[in-house]
Design a protein around this motif. Structure first.
Motif, PDB file in Angstrom:
ATOM      1  N   ASP A 133       0.709  -1.324  -0.052  1.00 19.09           N
ATOM      2  CA  ASP A 133      -0.035   0.054   0.070  1.00 19.09           C
ATOM      3  C   ASP A 133       0.923   1.332   0.226  1.00 19.09           C
ATOM      4  O   ASP A 133       0.599   2.089  -0.569  1.00 19.09           O
ATOM      5  N   ALA A 134       2.001   1.349   0.826  1.00 18.01           N
ATOM      6  CA  ALA A 134       2.815   2.527   0.937  1.00 18.01           C
ATOM      7  C   ALA A 134       3.730   2.720  -0.319  1.00 18.01           C
ATOM      8  O   ALA A 134       3.865   3.768  -0.743  1.00 18.01           O
ATOM      9  N   THR A 183       2.599   1.835  -3.503  1.00 17.22           N
ATOM     10  CA  THR A 183       1.900   2.051  -4.551  1.00 17.22           C
ATOM     11  C   THR A 183       1.455   3.759  -4.223  1.00 17.22           C
ATOM     12  O   THR A 183       1.421   4.215  -5.213  1.00 17.22           O
ATOM     13  N   GLN A 184       1.145   3.879  -2.972  1.00 13.22           N
ATOM     14  CA  GLN A 184       0.880   5.293  -2.836  1.00 13.22           C
ATOM     15  C   GLN A 184       2.104   6.260  -3.045  1.00 13.22           C
ATOM     16  O   GLN A 184       1.744   7.461  -3.702  1.00 13.22           O
ATOM     17  N   ARG A 185       3.390   5.924  -2.839  1.00 15.33           N
ATOM     18  CA  ARG A 185       4.256   6.700  -2.969  1.00 15.33           C
ATOM     19  C   ARG A 185       4.564   6.901  -4.663  1.00 15.33           C
ATOM     20  O   ARG A 185       4.962   7.764  -5.243  1.00 15.33           O
ATOM     21  N   ASP A 197      -1.917  -2.138  -7.524  1.00 13.12           N
ATOM     22  CA  ASP A 197      -1.434  -3.047  -6.604  1.00 13.12           C
ATOM     23  C   ASP A 197      -1.643  -4.525  -7.255  1.00 13.12           C
ATOM     24  O   ASP A 197      -0.808  -5.452  -6.825  1.00 13.12           O
ATOM     25  N   LEU A 255       2.193   6.725  -6.765  1.00 13.81           N
ATOM     26  CA  LEU A 255       1.034   7.641  -7.318  1.00 13.81           C
ATOM     27  C   LEU A 255       1.404   9.209  -6.701  1.00 13.81           C
ATOM     28  O   LEU A 255       1.401  10.196  -7.543  1.00 13.81           O
ATOM     29  N   ASN A 256       2.199   9.407  -5.575  1.00  8.72           N
ATOM     30  CA  ASN A 256       2.641  10.701  -5.207  1.00  8.72           C
ATOM     31  C   ASN A 256       3.672  11.110  -6.237  1.00  8.72           C
ATOM     32  O   ASN A 256       3.798  12.337  -6.531  1.00  8.72           O
ATOM     33  N   LYS A 265      -5.156   2.924  -7.882  1.00  8.27           N
ATOM     34  CA  LYS A 265      -4.418   2.212  -7.127  1.00  8.27           C
ATOM     35  C   LYS A 265      -4.608   0.663  -6.752  1.00  8.27           C
ATOM     36  O   LYS A 265      -3.642  -0.142  -7.041  1.00  8.27           O
TER      37      LYS A 265
END
Ligand code: PMP
Length: 306
Positions: free
Chosen positions: A54-55, A57-59, A79, A61-62, A75
């Protein structure tokens, strides 16, 4: 690397490894504007699992948002692509490389018709700096290259072009008989390694540089939380290279490097000259967690099996 069996997720489809190709006019190849991640899956007790998916994939996207790249997938799709890349290559443990890049739809800095493409590859990859260095520790040197200034390339993004600076620093360190470089920021304070965050221990307190010029590492965040759980005080502060010379322990963290002890900086022995006790404690807990042996940290693991 390119000539092997297996499958790579490319723009929504699983493509045979040897056929996952791009054109020589691929925009990112020319100017380095792209974003990527480095993720690991471990052979965990409950089955192969991705650590902190999760972290990561979020990074990703960021990073895309910072670079103003329009990510064509949500997301959940990203994932699942990472899980599938491990699962469909039958890997028990893996290094996973998602990347978003501009295609060959246009050329030049002004190209306005570029499409964002996404790939996810996964392959087996052992200890980044060798198995024995996880106990023995590595030799590092302060780099003659400065780490990025936040207003040169934005350091919250894990972007392709930034790694030219990392490679220059690493080549120099290896050329000088070291395993890794320690890069300083523009003001001369410790920033990070070519692909790792930095920690040191002094009188029982764990120190790490503030995030101004280094990547917001997921392993860094993990280790800071674990230290707190173990009752170890953690402080983020500016660190000078001579503070490192006289610290008790030092180590690097990263998805690839995991928790790698540092035994020498600039030919000065750090602490006892091998892995220190706090480093060992954090490293051992980290390895327990990623292998699914820590019940209270299971929420950091995502199984690749459906
Ligand atoms: N700094 C840099 C420059 C890196 O490339 C990495 C590896 N992604 C890290 C730090 C560590 O980050 P993480 O723990 O999220 O892998």
């Amino acid at each position: 690397m390119a000539d092997r069996d297996g499958l790579i997720w490319l723009d929504g489809e699983m493509v045979p490894w040897r056929e996952a190709k791009v054109h020589v006019l691929t925009h990112t190849l020319h100017y380095g504007m792209g974003v990527f991640e480095g993720v690991r899956a471990y052979d965990a007790e409950q089955g192969t699992s991705i650590f902190r998916l999760d972290a990561h994939t979020q990074r990703l996207l960021n990073s895309a948002k910072i670079m103003n790249m329009k990510m064509p997938y949500d997301k959940a799709t990203l994932d699942e692509a990472q899980r599938a890349a491990v699962r469909e290559n039958n890997l028990k443990s893996a290094y996973i490389r998602p990347m978003a890049f501009y295609g060959a739809e246009g050329m030049g800095l002004r190209a306005d018709n570029l499409k964002v493409h996404v790939m996810v590859a996964a392959w087996e990859w052992g200890a980044y700096m060798g198995e024995e260095n996880l106990t023995k520790g590595i030799k590092i040197a302060t780099s003659s290259y400065t780490r990025h200034h936040v207003n040169v390339t934005m350091t919250k993004a894990k972007s392709n072009g930034q790694y030219m600076n990392s490679m220059l620093a690493l080549q120099e360190a290896i050329g000088n008989g070291c395993h890794e470089a320690l890069l300083l920021d523009v003001d001369g304070y410790v920033s990070e390694g070519s692909g790792e965050n930095f920690f040191m221990v002094k009188e029982g307190v764990l120190y790490t540089p503030e995030l101004t010029s280094c990547l917001d590492g997921i392993t860094r965040k993990t280790i800071m939380q674990l230290a707190k759980e173990l009752g170890i005080e953690v402080r983020e502060k500016r660190i000078t290279r001579d503070e490192v010379y006289i610290c008790d322990e030092a180590f690097f963290t990263g998805t690839a490097a995991e928790v790698t002890p540092i035994r020498m900086l600039d030919n000065r022995e750090i602490g006892c000259g091998s892995r220190g006790p706090i480093t060992e404690k954090l490293q051992s807990l980290y390895f327990d967690i990623v292998h699914g042996r820590s019940p209270q940290h299971m929420n950091w693991l995502t199984q690749v099996a459906n």
